[in-house]
Design an enzyme around this catalytic site. Structure first.
Site, PDB file in Angstrom:
ATOM      1  N   ASP A  83       0.887  -1.156   0.000  1.00 29.92           N
ATOM      2  CA  ASP A  83       0.000   0.000   0.000  1.00 29.92           C
ATOM      3  C   ASP A  83       0.927   1.209   0.000  1.00 29.92           C
ATOM      4  OD1 ASP A  83      -2.157   1.592   0.093  1.00 29.92           O
ATOM      5  OD2 ASP A  83      -2.846   1.005   2.083  1.00 29.92           O
ATOM      6  N   ASP A  86      -2.694   7.200  -3.071  1.00 32.06           N
ATOM      7  CA  ASP A  86      -4.074   7.674  -3.245  1.00 32.06           C
ATOM      8  C   ASP A  86      -4.455   8.629  -2.118  1.00 32.06           C
ATOM      9  OD1 ASP A  86      -3.953   5.662  -1.381  1.00 32.06           O
ATOM     10  OD2 ASP A  86      -5.803   4.676  -1.978  1.00 32.06           O
ATOM     11  N   CYS A  92     -14.084 -22.477  19.335  1.00 33.39           N
ATOM     12  CA  CYS A  92     -13.202 -22.590  18.168  1.00 33.39           C
ATOM     13  C   CYS A  92     -12.225 -23.749  18.330  1.00 33.39           C
ATOM     14  CB  CYS A  92     -12.452 -21.272  18.011  1.00 33.39           C
ATOM     15  SG  CYS A  92     -11.111 -21.321  16.841  1.00 33.39           S
ATOM     16  N   CYS A 119      -9.318 -24.077  16.909  1.00 34.95           N
ATOM     17  CA  CYS A 119      -7.942 -23.739  16.503  1.00 34.95           C
ATOM     18  C   CYS A 119      -6.956 -24.102  17.615  1.00 34.95           C
ATOM     19  CB  CYS A 119      -7.840 -22.268  16.111  1.00 34.95           C
ATOM     20  SG  CYS A 119      -7.432 -21.139  17.458  1.00 34.95           S
ATOM     21  N   CYS A 148      -7.195 -21.915  20.867  1.00 31.04           N
ATOM     22  CA  CYS A 148      -8.377 -22.160  21.703  1.00 31.04           C
ATOM     23  C   CYS A 148      -8.370 -23.573  22.291  1.00 31.04           C
ATOM     24  CB  CYS A 148      -9.646 -21.921  20.898  1.00 31.04           C
ATOM     25  SG  CYS A 148      -9.754 -20.237  20.285  1.00 31.04           S
TER      26      CYS A 148
HETATM   27 ZN   LIG Z   1      -9.474 -20.228  18.065  1.00 26.93          ZN
END
Ligand SMILES: [Zn+2]
Length: 534
Positions: free
Chosen positions: A86, A121, A289, A291, A294
């Site tokens: 960017d 921009d 979750c 993952c 978690c």
């Molecule tokens: Zn998670």
């Protein structure tokens, strides 16, 4: 630019975008990486399967200057995948203006070997006056033009043709046209058309962050739709889209890549992402979750953790959620179930539900929705009468012409196609000279002879005989239009209707149908002696 589209559904596409540092499969989420102060390592991002990251060229220039030119941006951030840069536009949005010239930043992006570059921009943000937005749009367009001149000079100096030498990013980098204008749609259009003419191969929709932060999904949808209609083929990037609710919406409307720092920004604020929203960590009791983060920690353990460490762990979890969201969207595209997926997500927030209602008027969604799908479509509520497959079917039927003098309408059957059902066989015995059609609230009139056309034989409808929750005539204008059109365009002398609750409601509701006199309404197939409607 090589962008190969493999699968489409609605305006979404699974495609391969070729860049100097490898291909990205779109739709693709591009995490924001800080060029010097990145706390979640780029190697972790890579291990999660993020094939592209975005970093800020302006910050790299401020902090590293020539060092970044010598090392190259891939070395600087230790990432050998695709790097988008960017230009500093976001800093403009935050601080008003930055001390760099568009030519200087363009040259810098070339020198550091960025794969996807954005000219400097001047973001219009949201809520800016028309005059100011117009000024910002024009200044962005001037910068874009100056940037392309720098790109051309570099190519000439190094004698490199476009896309031929992928080892050297000067020839291969993709330049993204920064679209500004926000809610001022004529400015947005001017911005898109001018950048398109300038020859930008990828287009990037700027500054909708405020819209997403304020859950103004409707305006966001209208902005994306406006852009997509103007440039249906070019790949589109959306700046600042990193919310699990925004991603399916943006992809469905045609955004191919999108970036965000949300995973980190939210984490700093103890905000935990999940599939249908975000929550503050202190408000949670459970982690649903799966993952690794978690799975290891309890909520309390995370809350008790040192703040820096906790921020990183939440950021990682947020990245897992974003990754899963993109993959779920992709699977939905491949399954031809993106409409169902978006509508399911819409239930997560009333503002999102408002936004998806706009889909009913987005004709462009039809163009890229496959004509045939392997799976039956699911139809639940009035919005589904506007899904592309259903609209397309009604369009086909609107040009259907029958030579028969009697029209017989029968409720659609659970089994498909209609012509293969026992109901159809029975009717045909009694009315062999009639034009026999099935009907349902979504598809409208379905002539038996074409009742195997997709999706007439490939749909599952949530039925309800409950008078309050069943399908009601007032909610299905497309059905009334379909039925009236079918009757008006054919020359039936007599119409026999086997009416279910919905059809009775239709005849009571619509003034045109209500006044027709050559109609017999039957309660049931076995009702042999027709009751004349007077
Ligand atoms: Zn998670």
């Amino acid at each position: 630019l090589c962008f190969e589209v493999r699968y489409t559904d609605l305006a979404a596409r699974i495609g391969i975008l070729e860049t100097p540092h490898g291909n990205i499969e779109t739709p693709s989420f591009i995490p924001v990486v800080h060029p010097v102060k990145q706390s979640v390592s780029t190697q972790f991002l890579k291990s999660l399967g993020f094939k592209a990251v975005i970093t800020n060229a302006y910050i790299a220039l401020q902090y590293l200057g020539n060092k970044a030119k010598t090392k190259g941006i891939h070395d600087v951030i230790d990432y050998d995948g695709v790097i988008m840069t960017d230009s500093g536009g976001y800093q403009v949005l935050e601080y008003g203006s930055i001390e760099v010239e568009p030519r200087e930043i363009a040259q810098f992006e070339i020198d550091i070997g960025s794969d996807i570059c954005v000219p400097l921009d001047k973001p219009t943000g949201f809520g800016l006056s028309y005059a100011k937005s117009e000024d910002f749009v024009n200044r962005t367009l001037e910068n874009a033009k100056a940037t392309l001149e720098i790109v051309a000079e570099n190519k000439k100096a190094r004698n490199i043709g476009t896309n031929k030498n992928k080892e050297n990013c000067v020839g291969g980098a993709i330049w993204a046209g920064p679209i500004q204008g926000s809610e001022h749609f004529d400015l947005l259009e001017h911005s898109v058309q001018t950048l398109d003419k300038m020859g930008f191969e990828l287009m990037a929709i700027g500054s909708p962050v405020e819209l997403m932060e304020s859950y103004n999904f409707s305006l966001l949808c209208q902005m994306i739709a406006k852009v997509k209609r103007l440039i249906p083929a070019k790949p589109i990037h959306l700046f600042g889209a990193g919310h699990p609710l925004t991603i399916p919406l943006a992809v469905a409307l045609g955004c191919d890549t999108f970036d965000s720092a949300s995973y980190m920004l939210y984490a700093r604020d103890n905000r935990y992402m999940y599939g249908t929203g975000t929550a503050r960590l202190e408000d949670l009791s459970y982690f649903s979750c799966p993952c690794p983060i978690c799975s290891i920690y309890t909520v309390k353990e995370l809350l008790d953790m040192d703040q820096n460490k906790r921020t990183i762990e939440i950021a990682k979890h947020n990245l897992y959620v974003l990754k899963a969201e993109v993959l779920a969207v992709k699977q939905a595209i491949k399954d031809g179930r993106l409409w169902e997926y978006v509508m399911l997500k819409a239930r997560a927030h009333p503002k999102l539900m408002e936004a998806v209602e706009l889909f009913s008027g987005f004709e462009f969604l039809e163009k890229s929705t496959p004509i045939f799908k392997d799976k039956a479509i699911f139809l639940y509520s009035p919005i589904d009468q506007f899904r592309p497959e259903v609209k397309r079917f009604r369009k086909i039927i609107s040009s259907f012409r029958s030579k028969k003098k009697i029209l017989l309408l029968h409720p659609d059957t659970g089994l498909h196609p209609f012509y293969s059902t026992k109901e159809f066989t029975n009717i045909v015995k009694k009315f062999n000279n009639a034009q026999i059609c099935a009907y349902n609230p979504f598809l409208g009139v379905i002539p038996a002879e074409v009742s195997d056309i997709y999706p007439a034989a490939h749909n599952l409808i949530a039925q309800s005989s409950n008078i309050f929750f069943g399908h009601q005539a007032k909610d299905y204008p497309s059905f009334i239009e379909s039925l009236n059109g079918f009757i008006a365009k054919n020359n039936f002398e007599e119409i026999i209707v086997l009416a279910n609750n919905f059809m009775r409601d239709v005849f009571a509701f619509d003034p045109v149908l209500n006044k027709m006199i050559n109609i017999k309404i039957l309660d049931h197939e076995s009702d042999i002696s027709f009751r004349l409607r007077t």
